[in-house]
Design a protein around this motif. Structure first.
Motif, PDB file in Angstrom:
ATOM      1  N   LYS A 188     -23.452 -30.240  27.567  1.00  0.00           N
ATOM      2  CA  LYS A 188     -24.409 -30.476  26.661  1.00  0.00           C
ATOM      3  C   LYS A 188     -25.565 -31.375  27.293  1.00  0.00           C
ATOM      4  O   LYS A 188     -26.509 -30.624  27.130  1.00  0.00           O
ATOM      5  N   ARG A 189     -25.214 -31.116  29.283  1.00  0.00           N
ATOM      6  CA  ARG A 189     -26.483 -31.698  29.920  1.00  0.00           C
ATOM      7  C   ARG A 189     -27.106 -31.257  30.443  1.00  0.00           C
ATOM      8  O   ARG A 189     -28.356 -31.652  31.171  1.00  0.00           O
ATOM      9  N   TYR A 190     -26.409 -29.399  30.254  1.00  0.00           N
ATOM     10  CA  TYR A 190     -27.236 -29.117  30.919  1.00  0.00           C
ATOM     11  C   TYR A 190     -27.504 -27.264  30.177  1.00  0.00           C
ATOM     12  O   TYR A 190     -28.084 -26.327  30.522  1.00  0.00           O
ATOM     13  N   ARG A 191     -28.010 -28.858  28.971  1.00  0.00           N
ATOM     14  CA  ARG A 191     -28.694 -27.629  28.204  1.00  0.00           C
ATOM     15  C   ARG A 191     -29.711 -26.568  28.529  1.00  0.00           C
ATOM     16  O   ARG A 191     -31.023 -26.663  29.388  1.00  0.00           O
ATOM     17  N   GLY A 192     -30.128 -25.287  28.226  1.00  0.00           N
ATOM     18  CA  GLY A 192     -30.927 -24.077  28.443  1.00  0.00           C
ATOM     19  C   GLY A 192     -30.686 -24.342  29.672  1.00  0.00           C
ATOM     20  O   GLY A 192     -32.195 -23.352  30.314  1.00  0.00           O
ATOM     21  N   MET A 193     -29.806 -24.603  30.194  1.00  0.00           N
ATOM     22  CA  MET A 193     -30.622 -23.891  32.356  1.00  0.00           C
ATOM     23  C   MET A 193     -29.310 -22.957  32.659  1.00  0.00           C
ATOM     24  O   MET A 193     -29.691 -22.475  33.557  1.00  0.00           O
ATOM     25  N   ALA A 194     -28.760 -22.591  31.927  1.00  0.00           N
ATOM     26  CA  ALA A 194     -27.119 -21.813  32.456  1.00  0.00           C
ATOM     27  C   ALA A 194     -27.738 -20.098  32.612  1.00  0.00           C
ATOM     28  O   ALA A 194     -27.941 -20.278  31.414  1.00  0.00           O
ATOM     29  N   ALA A 215     -26.376 -23.996  26.798  1.00  0.00           N
ATOM     30  CA  ALA A 215     -26.395 -24.632  28.012  1.00  0.00           C
ATOM     31  C   ALA A 215     -26.686 -23.223  28.475  1.00  0.00           C
ATOM     32  O   ALA A 215     -27.550 -23.090  29.870  1.00  0.00           O
ATOM     33  N   LEU A 216     -26.414 -21.942  27.854  1.00  0.00           N
ATOM     34  CA  LEU A 216     -27.414 -20.810  28.433  1.00  0.00           C
ATOM     35  C   LEU A 216     -29.178 -21.251  28.287  1.00  0.00           C
ATOM     36  O   LEU A 216     -30.111 -21.452  27.161  1.00  0.00           O
ATOM     37  N   LYS A 217     -29.554 -20.384  29.090  1.00  0.00           N
ATOM     38  CA  LYS A 217     -31.106 -19.717  28.915  1.00  0.00           C
ATOM     39  C   LYS A 217     -31.593 -18.985  27.677  1.00  0.00           C
ATOM     40  O   LYS A 217     -30.432 -19.092  27.123  1.00  0.00           O
ATOM     41  N   GLY A 218     -32.860 -18.777  27.010  1.00  0.00           N
ATOM     42  CA  GLY A 218     -33.405 -17.961  26.507  1.00  0.00           C
ATOM     43  C   GLY A 218     -31.746 -16.929  26.628  1.00  0.00           C
ATOM     44  O   GLY A 218     -31.097 -16.376  25.182  1.00  0.00           O
ATOM     45  N   LYS A 219     -31.284 -15.953  27.600  1.00  0.00           N
ATOM     46  CA  LYS A 219     -30.395 -15.057  27.169  1.00  0.00           C
ATOM     47  C   LYS A 219     -29.717 -15.312  28.603  1.00  0.00           C
ATOM     48  O   LYS A 219     -30.085 -16.195  29.349  1.00  0.00           O
ATOM     49  N   GLY A 220     -28.430 -15.505  28.661  1.00  0.00           N
ATOM     50  CA  GLY A 220     -27.162 -14.904  29.632  1.00  0.00           C
ATOM     51  C   GLY A 220     -26.170 -14.170  29.094  1.00  0.00           C
ATOM     52  O   GLY A 220     -25.811 -13.606  27.786  1.00  0.00           O
ATOM     53  N   VAL A 253     -27.223 -16.418  16.939  1.00  0.00           N
ATOM     54  CA  VAL A 253     -27.646 -15.879  18.617  1.00  0.00           C
ATOM     55  C   VAL A 253     -27.444 -13.873  18.018  1.00  0.00           C
ATOM     56  O   VAL A 253     -26.818 -13.867  17.517  1.00  0.00           O
ATOM     57  N   SER A 254     -28.263 -13.244  19.234  1.00  0.00           N
ATOM     58  CA  SER A 254     -27.576 -11.972  18.772  1.00  0.00           C
ATOM     59  C   SER A 254     -26.661 -11.646  20.109  1.00  0.00           C
ATOM     60  O   SER A 254     -27.370 -12.378  21.060  1.00  0.00           O
ATOM     61  N   TYR A 255     -25.976 -11.060  19.599  1.00  0.00           N
ATOM     62  CA  TYR A 255     -24.794 -10.519  21.065  1.00  0.00           C
ATOM     63  C   TYR A 255     -24.378  -9.050  21.198  1.00  0.00           C
ATOM     64  O   TYR A 255     -25.164  -8.606  20.638  1.00  0.00           O
ATOM     65  N   ASP A 256     -23.826  -8.724  22.680  1.00  0.00           N
ATOM     66  CA  ASP A 256     -23.253  -7.852  22.647  1.00  0.00           C
ATOM     67  C   ASP A 256     -22.650  -7.429  23.750  1.00  0.00           C
ATOM     68  O   ASP A 256     -22.518  -8.148  25.169  1.00  0.00           O
ATOM     69  N   PHE A 257     -21.084  -6.785  23.949  1.00  0.00           N
ATOM     70  CA  PHE A 257     -20.119  -6.975  24.584  1.00  0.00           C
ATOM     71  C   PHE A 257     -20.347  -6.242  25.904  1.00  0.00           C
ATOM     72  O   PHE A 257     -20.144  -4.625  25.736  1.00  0.00           O
ATOM     73  N   LEU A 275     -14.033 -10.883  28.157  1.00  0.00           N
ATOM     74  CA  LEU A 275     -14.366 -10.449  27.577  1.00  0.00           C
ATOM     75  C   LEU A 275     -16.096 -11.513  28.345  1.00  0.00           C
ATOM     76  O   LEU A 275     -16.217 -12.470  27.973  1.00  0.00           O
ATOM     77  N   ASP A 276     -16.896 -10.277  28.264  1.00  0.00           N
ATOM     78  CA  ASP A 276     -17.786 -10.961  29.261  1.00  0.00           C
ATOM     79  C   ASP A 276     -18.725 -10.935  28.197  1.00  0.00           C
ATOM     80  O   ASP A 276     -19.587  -9.127  27.893  1.00  0.00           O
ATOM     81  N   ILE A 277     -19.503 -11.252  27.196  1.00  0.00           N
ATOM     82  CA  ILE A 277     -20.559 -11.435  26.254  1.00  0.00           C
ATOM     83  C   ILE A 277     -21.882 -11.908  26.687  1.00  0.00           C
ATOM     84  O   ILE A 277     -22.718 -12.182  27.032  1.00  0.00           O
ATOM     85  N   LYS A 278     -22.753 -11.142  26.735  1.00  0.00           N
ATOM     86  CA  LYS A 278     -24.387 -11.142  26.688  1.00  0.00           C
ATOM     87  C   LYS A 278     -24.876 -11.351  25.371  1.00  0.00           C
ATOM     88  O   LYS A 278     -24.276 -11.444  24.325  1.00  0.00           O
ATOM     89  N   ILE A 279     -25.390 -12.691  25.765  1.00  0.00           N
ATOM     90  CA  ILE A 279     -26.330 -13.801  24.364  1.00  0.00           C
ATOM     91  C   ILE A 279     -27.690 -14.110  24.838  1.00  0.00           C
ATOM     92  O   ILE A 279     -27.543 -14.455  24.999  1.00  0.00           O
ATOM     93  N   SER A 280     -28.443 -13.806  23.296  1.00  0.00           N
ATOM     94  CA  SER A 280     -30.133 -14.528  24.053  1.00  0.00           C
ATOM     95  C   SER A 280     -29.835 -15.098  22.360  1.00  0.00           C
ATOM     96  O   SER A 280     -29.888 -14.695  21.336  1.00  0.00           O
ATOM     97  N   ARG A 281     -30.716 -16.140  22.528  1.00  0.00           N
ATOM     98  CA  ARG A 281     -30.922 -17.533  21.429  1.00  0.00           C
ATOM     99  C   ARG A 281     -31.364 -17.152  20.706  1.00  0.00           C
ATOM    100  O   ARG A 281     -32.766 -16.580  21.523  1.00  0.00           O
ATOM    101  N   ARG A 282     -31.667 -17.096  19.543  1.00  0.00           N
ATOM    102  CA  ARG A 282     -32.563 -16.974  18.807  1.00  0.00           C
ATOM    103  C   ARG A 282     -33.742 -18.471  18.426  1.00  0.00           C
ATOM    104  O   ARG A 282     -32.510 -19.659  18.324  1.00  0.00           O
ATOM    105  N   ILE A 283     -34.578 -17.729  19.366  1.00  0.00           N
ATOM    106  CA  ILE A 283     -35.748 -19.410  18.885  1.00  0.00           C
ATOM    107  C   ILE A 283     -35.862 -19.766  17.409  1.00  0.00           C
ATOM    108  O   ILE A 283     -36.056 -18.927  16.767  1.00  0.00           O
TER     109      ILE A 283
END
Ligand SMILES: C[S@@+](CC[C@H](N)C(=O)[O-])C[C@H]1O[C@@H](n2cnc3c(N)ncnc32)[C@H](O)[C@@H]1O
Length: 283
Positions: A188-194, A215-220, A253-257, A275-283
């Motif tokens: 939780k310390r790394y919110r929006g950083m990864a 912890a992800l940036k907008g997407k990751g 979020v939206s996501y794609d495997f 699974l490697d999952i591409k994730i975009s956070r909806r703002i």
């Protein structure tokens, strides 16, 4: 025929030999034999002594008498032959790792997985490894890719101490930071950083997925590991996608495997899947 079973049949006879698991796990100069339920330790010691005699690089042989258990994911061992020492230096992908098989999780089965993930890391990425053990993914990523930072978390104080030593041994102190504690809280310390979060602990990957996504940036990308029951390897990947699809549908979020594969077969119709999952956070 697998080395250990061949040797077992030779020194213990056909009938006992058939009960011995074929694969011997080699971790540095330590060999680990899985204890079969109906072969006693005294019998295994005969086999272990022969192993030390024949394989010059093996200095110590232990029986794994339980599967991995508990929070730290460590097996219980009984010493069988050679030096009574559970610390060793394990090498993978040009990196060296000090490990203690009785105190920390270590498995050569993840060898390919470590480099597979490292190859995906782009220059400058900020990576968080939530369940780092003694730092294998983190250090191999630092050595084989060019991340700007790898935050490497583990809750086991001995794994953390060894990880700190391994970071120094591999000269990646400028990139890899070892953090001790509960990753589901610490992350939780790394919110929006990864750019990328690794979750190599099936027991917590669904439960702590919301924190990893936060912890992800907008997407990751999030790498999740899970155990699934399935009739085939293909079905295992499909099952894992269902589990994480459902969990992600609960989040904004939206996501794609991006990729999914069986890491290992754990038992009959039971698999570990990544699974490697591409994730975009909806703002
Ligand atoms: C399967 S092992 C990780 C293996 C490691 N990534 C590797 O490649 O060798 C899982 C690790 O998670 C750690 N662990 C368990 N619960 C944890 C938690 N809540 N927070 C951080 N680490 C945890 C255990 O101590 C263990 O080292």
């Amino acid at each position: 025929m697998r080395l250990l079973r061949r040797l077992a049949k030779e020194v213990l006879g056909e009938e006992v030999g058939r009960k011995v698991w074929g694969r011997v796990e080699i971790i540095g100069d330590i060999a680990v034999i899985r204890k079969p339920p109906d072969v006693d330790l005294e019998t295994l010691k005969i086999l272990a002594n022969e192993l030390v005699r024949r394989l010059r690089y093996v200095r110590s042989v232990w029986a794994a008498v339980t599967p991995v258990t508990g929070t730290y994911r460590v097996r219980e061992y009984v010493h069988l032959a050679g030096e009574e020492r559970s610390e060793t230096i394990y090498r993978e992908h040009g990196c060296v790792f000090k490990v203690d098989i009785r105190e920390v999780y270590i498995s050569p089965v993840l060898n390919y997985e470590h480099i597979r993930v490292a190859r995906k890391v782009a220059k400058g990425e900020y990576v968080i490894n939530m369940f780092a053990g003694v730092g294998l993914f983190s250090i191999i990523i630092a050595k084989h890719a060019s991340p700007s930072k790898v935050i490497s978390i583990d809750i086991n104080p001995i794994a953390h101490r060894l990880m700190v030593e391994n970071i120094r041994l591999n000269k990646v102190d400028d990139v890899v930071e070892a953090v001790l504690g509960d990753a589901c809280e610490i992350v939780k310390r790394y919110r929006g950083m990864a750019d990328r979060v690794l979750m190599p602990l099936p027991e917590l990957s669904v439960k702590c997925l919301p924190q990893a996504v936060e912890a992800l940036k907008g997407k990751g990308v999030v790498h999740v590991y899970e155990f699934v029951t399935a009739t085939s390897r293909e079905e295992a990947v499909v099952e894992a996608k269902k589990i994480f699809g459902d969990a992600l549908n609960e989040l904004n979020v939206s996501y794609d495997f991006e990729e999914g594969r069986v890491v290992r077969s754990v038992g009959p119709r039971y698999y570990q899947v990544v699974l490697d999952i591409k994730i975009s956070r909806r703002i």
